[in-house]
Write a protein that holds these residues in place. Sequence first.
Motif, PDB file in Angstrom:
ATOM      1  N   LEU A 219       0.836  -1.200   0.000  1.00  6.14           N
ATOM      2  CA  LEU A 219       0.000   0.000   0.000  1.00  6.14           C
ATOM      3  C   LEU A 219       0.867   1.244   0.000  1.00  6.14           C
ATOM      4  CD1 LEU A 219      -2.839   1.180   0.115  1.00  6.14           C
ATOM      5  CD2 LEU A 219      -2.749   0.991   2.611  1.00  6.14           C
ATOM      6  N   GLY A 220       1.971   1.213   0.748  1.00  8.06           N
ATOM      7  CA  GLY A 220       2.873   2.355   0.761  1.00  8.06           C
ATOM      8  C   GLY A 220       3.465   2.628  -0.611  1.00  8.06           C
ATOM      9  N   ALA A 221       3.889   1.568  -1.314  1.00  9.40           N
ATOM     10  CA  ALA A 221       4.478   1.746  -2.637  1.00  9.40           C
ATOM     11  C   ALA A 221       3.442   2.248  -3.649  1.00  9.40           C
ATOM     12  CB  ALA A 221       5.081   0.431  -3.113  1.00  9.40           C
ATOM     13  N   LEU A 222       2.247   1.642  -3.623  1.00  4.75           N
ATOM     14  CA  LEU A 222       1.209   2.035  -4.578  1.00  4.75           C
ATOM     15  C   LEU A 222       0.641   3.426  -4.297  1.00  4.75           C
ATOM     16  CD1 LEU A 222      -0.696  -1.364  -4.877  1.00  4.75           C
ATOM     17  CD2 LEU A 222       0.757  -0.305  -6.611  1.00  4.75           C
ATOM     18  N   SER A 223       0.839   3.920  -3.082  1.00  5.34           N
ATOM     19  CA  SER A 223       0.318   5.239  -2.714  1.00  5.34           C
ATOM     20  C   SER A 223       1.297   6.367  -3.029  1.00  5.34           C
ATOM     21  CB  SER A 223      -0.005   5.293  -1.214  1.00  5.34           C
ATOM     22  OG  SER A 223      -0.957   4.328  -0.863  1.00  5.34           O
ATOM     23  N   THR A 224       2.516   6.021  -3.397  1.00  7.92           N
ATOM     24  CA  THR A 224       3.573   7.029  -3.500  1.00  7.92           C
ATOM     25  C   THR A 224       3.210   8.154  -4.452  1.00  7.92           C
ATOM     26  OG1 THR A 224       5.263   5.368  -3.002  1.00  7.92           O
ATOM     27  CG2 THR A 224       5.998   7.395  -4.054  1.00  7.92           C
ATOM     28  N   ARG A 225       2.843   7.808  -5.669  1.00  6.97           N
ATOM     29  CA  ARG A 225       2.544   8.876  -6.648  1.00  6.97           C
ATOM     30  C   ARG A 225       1.206   9.541  -6.353  1.00  6.97           C
ATOM     31  NH1 ARG A 225       2.702   8.273 -12.571  1.00  6.97           N
ATOM     32  NH2 ARG A 225       2.023   6.093 -12.418  1.00  6.97           N
ATOM     33  N   GLU A 276     -10.400  10.110 -13.059  1.00  7.28           N
ATOM     34  CA  GLU A 276     -10.054   8.866 -13.748  1.00  7.28           C
ATOM     35  C   GLU A 276      -8.548   8.678 -13.844  1.00  7.28           C
ATOM     36  OE1 GLU A 276     -10.871   6.680 -18.066  1.00  7.28           O
ATOM     37  OE2 GLU A 276     -12.089   8.409 -17.450  1.00  7.28           O
ATOM     38  N   ALA A 277      -7.814   9.789 -13.928  1.00  6.55           N
ATOM     39  CA  ALA A 277      -6.354   9.700 -14.046  1.00  6.55           C
ATOM     40  C   ALA A 277      -5.739   8.991 -12.842  1.00  6.55           C
ATOM     41  CB  ALA A 277      -5.754  11.096 -14.180  1.00  6.55           C
ATOM     42  N   CYS A 278      -6.376   9.081 -11.687  1.00 10.52           N
ATOM     43  CA  CYS A 278      -5.849   8.418 -10.483  1.00 10.52           C
ATOM     44  C   CYS A 278      -5.862   6.907 -10.637  1.00 10.52           C
ATOM     45  CB  CYS A 278      -6.665   8.826  -9.263  1.00 10.52           C
ATOM     46  SG  CYS A 278      -6.517  10.559  -8.821  1.00 10.52           S
ATOM     47  N   PHE A 279      -6.905   6.386 -11.294  1.00  8.27           N
ATOM     48  CA  PHE A 279      -6.977   4.941 -11.510  1.00  8.27           C
ATOM     49  C   PHE A 279      -5.885   4.505 -12.488  1.00  8.27           C
ATOM     50  CE2 PHE A 279     -11.185   6.202 -10.119  1.00  8.27           C
ATOM     51  CZ  PHE A 279     -11.500   5.230  -9.190  1.00  8.27           C
ATOM     52  N   GLY A 280      -5.580   5.382 -13.434  1.00 12.83           N
ATOM     53  CA  GLY A 280      -4.487   5.092 -14.356  1.00 12.83           C
ATOM     54  C   GLY A 280      -3.154   5.007 -13.640  1.00 12.83           C
ATOM     55  N   ILE A 281      -2.924   5.921 -12.701  1.00 11.34           N
ATOM     56  CA  ILE A 281      -1.694   5.891 -11.907  1.00 11.34           C
ATOM     57  C   ILE A 281      -1.609   4.590 -11.127  1.00 11.34           C
ATOM     58  CG2 ILE A 281      -0.525   6.946  -9.925  1.00 11.34           C
ATOM     59  CD1 ILE A 281      -1.553   9.662 -10.905  1.00 11.34           C
ATOM     60  N   LEU A 282      -2.721   4.194 -10.509  1.00 13.74           N
ATOM     61  CA  LEU A 282      -2.741   2.966  -9.721  1.00 13.74           C
ATOM     62  C   LEU A 282      -2.406   1.760 -10.585  1.00 13.74           C
ATOM     63  CD1 LEU A 282      -3.397   1.184  -7.280  1.00 13.74           C
ATOM     64  CD2 LEU A 282      -5.834   1.412  -7.869  1.00 13.74           C
ATOM     65  N   LEU A 283      -3.030   1.637 -11.742  1.00 18.56           N
ATOM     66  CA  LEU A 283      -2.786   0.482 -12.605  1.00 18.56           C
ATOM     67  C   LEU A 283      -1.356   0.467 -13.135  1.00 18.56           C
ATOM     68  CD1 LEU A 283      -6.149   0.372 -14.583  1.00 18.56           C
ATOM     69  CD2 LEU A 283      -5.376  -1.221 -12.820  1.00 18.56           C
ATOM     70  N   GLU A 284      -0.831   1.645 -13.477  1.00 18.15           N
ATOM     71  CA  GLU A 284       0.555   1.719 -13.952  1.00 18.15           C
ATOM     72  C   GLU A 284       1.528   1.242 -12.880  1.00 18.15           C
ATOM     73  OE1 GLU A 284       0.850   5.813 -14.907  1.00 18.15           O
ATOM     74  OE2 GLU A 284      -0.157   5.636 -16.847  1.00 18.15           O
ATOM     75  N   ASP A 285       1.314   1.696 -11.661  1.00 20.08           N
ATOM     76  CA  ASP A 285       2.239   1.339 -10.589  1.00 20.08           C
ATOM     77  C   ASP A 285       2.063  -0.115 -10.158  1.00 20.08           C
ATOM     78  OD1 ASP A 285       3.141   3.904 -10.774  1.00 20.08           O
ATOM     79  OD2 ASP A 285       2.204   4.613  -8.920  1.00 20.08           O
ATOM     80  N   LEU A 286       0.847  -0.647 -10.268  1.00 19.08           N
ATOM     81  CA  LEU A 286       0.626  -2.057  -9.947  1.00 19.08           C
ATOM     82  C   LEU A 286       1.381  -2.951 -10.922  1.00 19.08           C
ATOM     83  CD1 LEU A 286      -0.880  -3.979  -8.039  1.00 19.08           C
ATOM     84  CD2 LEU A 286      -2.832  -3.888  -9.608  1.00 19.08           C
ATOM     85  N   ARG A 287       1.474  -2.507 -12.164  1.00 18.05           N
ATOM     86  CA  ARG A 287       2.183  -3.289 -13.181  1.00 18.05           C
ATOM     87  C   ARG A 287       3.689  -3.319 -12.951  1.00 18.05           C
ATOM     88  NH1 ARG A 287       2.231  -1.378 -18.089  1.00 18.05           N
ATOM     89  NH2 ARG A 287       2.567  -3.400 -19.076  1.00 18.05           N
ATOM     90  N   VAL A 288       4.222  -2.414 -12.122  1.00 19.68           N
ATOM     91  CA  VAL A 288       5.642  -2.481 -11.784  1.00 19.68           C
ATOM     92  C   VAL A 288       5.922  -3.755 -10.992  1.00 19.68           C
ATOM     93  CG1 VAL A 288       7.558  -1.341 -10.592  1.00 19.68           C
ATOM     94  CG2 VAL A 288       5.846   0.033 -11.801  1.00 19.68           C
ATOM     95  N   PHE A 289       4.985  -4.154 -10.137  1.00 14.03           N
ATOM     96  CA  PHE A 289       5.137  -5.399  -9.382  1.00 14.03           C
ATOM     97  C   PHE A 289       4.972  -6.603 -10.287  1.00 14.03           C
ATOM     98  CE2 PHE A 289       3.891  -2.410  -6.030  1.00 14.03           C
ATOM     99  CZ  PHE A 289       4.851  -2.698  -5.071  1.00 14.03           C
ATOM    100  N   SER A 290       3.981  -6.587 -11.151  1.00 14.06           N
ATOM    101  CA  SER A 290       3.733  -7.684 -12.074  1.00 14.06           C
ATOM    102  C   SER A 290       2.776  -7.200 -13.150  1.00 14.06           C
ATOM    103  CB  SER A 290       3.124  -8.887 -11.342  1.00 14.06           C
ATOM    104  OG  SER A 290       2.648  -9.845 -12.266  1.00 14.06           O
ATOM    105  N   VAL A 291       3.088  -7.501 -14.397  1.00 13.60           N
ATOM    106  CA  VAL A 291       2.217  -7.063 -15.483  1.00 13.60           C
ATOM    107  C   VAL A 291       0.902  -7.818 -15.476  1.00 13.60           C
ATOM    108  CG1 VAL A 291       4.085  -6.298 -16.992  1.00 13.60           C
ATOM    109  CG2 VAL A 291       3.321  -8.678 -17.084  1.00 13.60           C
ATOM    110  N   THR A 292       0.824  -8.916 -14.724  1.00 11.85           N
ATOM    111  CA  THR A 292      -0.415  -9.692 -14.665  1.00 11.85           C
ATOM    112  C   THR A 292      -1.241  -9.389 -13.418  1.00 11.85           C
ATOM    113  OG1 THR A 292       0.671 -11.548 -13.527  1.00 11.85           O
ATOM    114  CG2 THR A 292       0.682 -11.579 -15.933  1.00 11.85           C
ATOM    115  N   ALA A 293      -0.730  -8.539 -12.518  1.00 18.31           N
ATOM    116  CA  ALA A 293      -1.416  -8.313 -11.245  1.00 18.31           C
ATOM    117  C   ALA A 293      -2.795  -7.697 -11.419  1.00 18.31           C
ATOM    118  CB  ALA A 293      -0.558  -7.409 -10.342  1.00 18.31           C
ATOM    119  N   GLY A 294      -2.952  -6.853 -12.417  1.00 19.74           N
ATOM    120  CA  GLY A 294      -4.232  -6.194 -12.616  1.00 19.74           C
ATOM    121  C   GLY A 294      -5.351  -7.128 -13.004  1.00 19.74           C
TER     122      GLY A 294
END
Length: 306
Positions: A219-225, A276-294
């Motif tokens: 949560l800390g990492a995904l909240s950074t941006r 809506e841009a916030c959801f884009g940020i979340l999905l982009e950063d989630l893909r740093v952990f794994s491109v399949t996580a979403g």
Amino acid sequence: RGAALGSAPSHRSAEAMLGVARADPAPAAAVEAAAGARGHGEVELEVPSLLARHFELFRGAFDIEERTQAQVAGLSDAVLPAMLASSERYRPSAQSLLNNISRAERSEWLTCLVHLYEVIHGFSDAALFDAVLLMDRFGAATRGGPMPRARMFRSQLAAICLALKMGAPTQAPLPALLRTIVRTLSRGQVEFGEVLDAEVSMLPPLGFCVATPSPYDFLGALSTRLAAHAFSRPIALAHFLVQLSLCKPELCYSYSHAVLAGAALALALAAEGAPEACFGILLEDLRVFSVTAGGRLWLCCTDLHL
């Protein structure tokens, strides 16, 4: 406390988050596994990622803590997937956990931790999550049926002490804090030496790995941006949702902790009417952990919402 007051939770620094991933006793294997997880025909992640570029913005900043963030800019794209691989390697089975620790006993333990969180200065959010994860991993790995209550209680005290020793930030001298916690929770009925013995007995079932990433770290990492865009209210709400997920092990351990943290943020952003841009940020950063996580994010959102 931060979630309840509507303020942003205090996250571990980027350096501390990456340190959690390095604590795995087999880091090279974790990195290799993470690298493999980022392929499989998926669209390649932009390198460096936008999250890494965000860290890079702090290079040359006046504040020393902000400059620390910049130091991990070149590492985050490699280490964050390893952090997920380490978390997945040690994620416990909810069913195995409940076979050894009843739902009522675990609820009592969580209530005890929340009480400790409120009354002991220096017991942080990070320590709470780490202690729960340690005890749940130990409970799931224990063989022989339901755990005797006396052993369970000493193991719970040991889990708290191990969580604090392995890097959860505190604002009090650690030796004195550990003794205060043991004395407070046991009401003076358990000697500190007994807790140290319980720590040692927990190590083999835990695979001698006592520092694995918790949902709080993700949560800390995904909240950074998002935090940089001043979206503190959704972050605080997401923190509260992740705390609530601890009450239901079937939810907490059915999804990777990166997906669980991402789902909490997605629900919080929706509840607060975020752009809506916030959801884009979340999905982009989630893909740093794994491109399949979403792929499981929306299913987790549904379960967490219910």
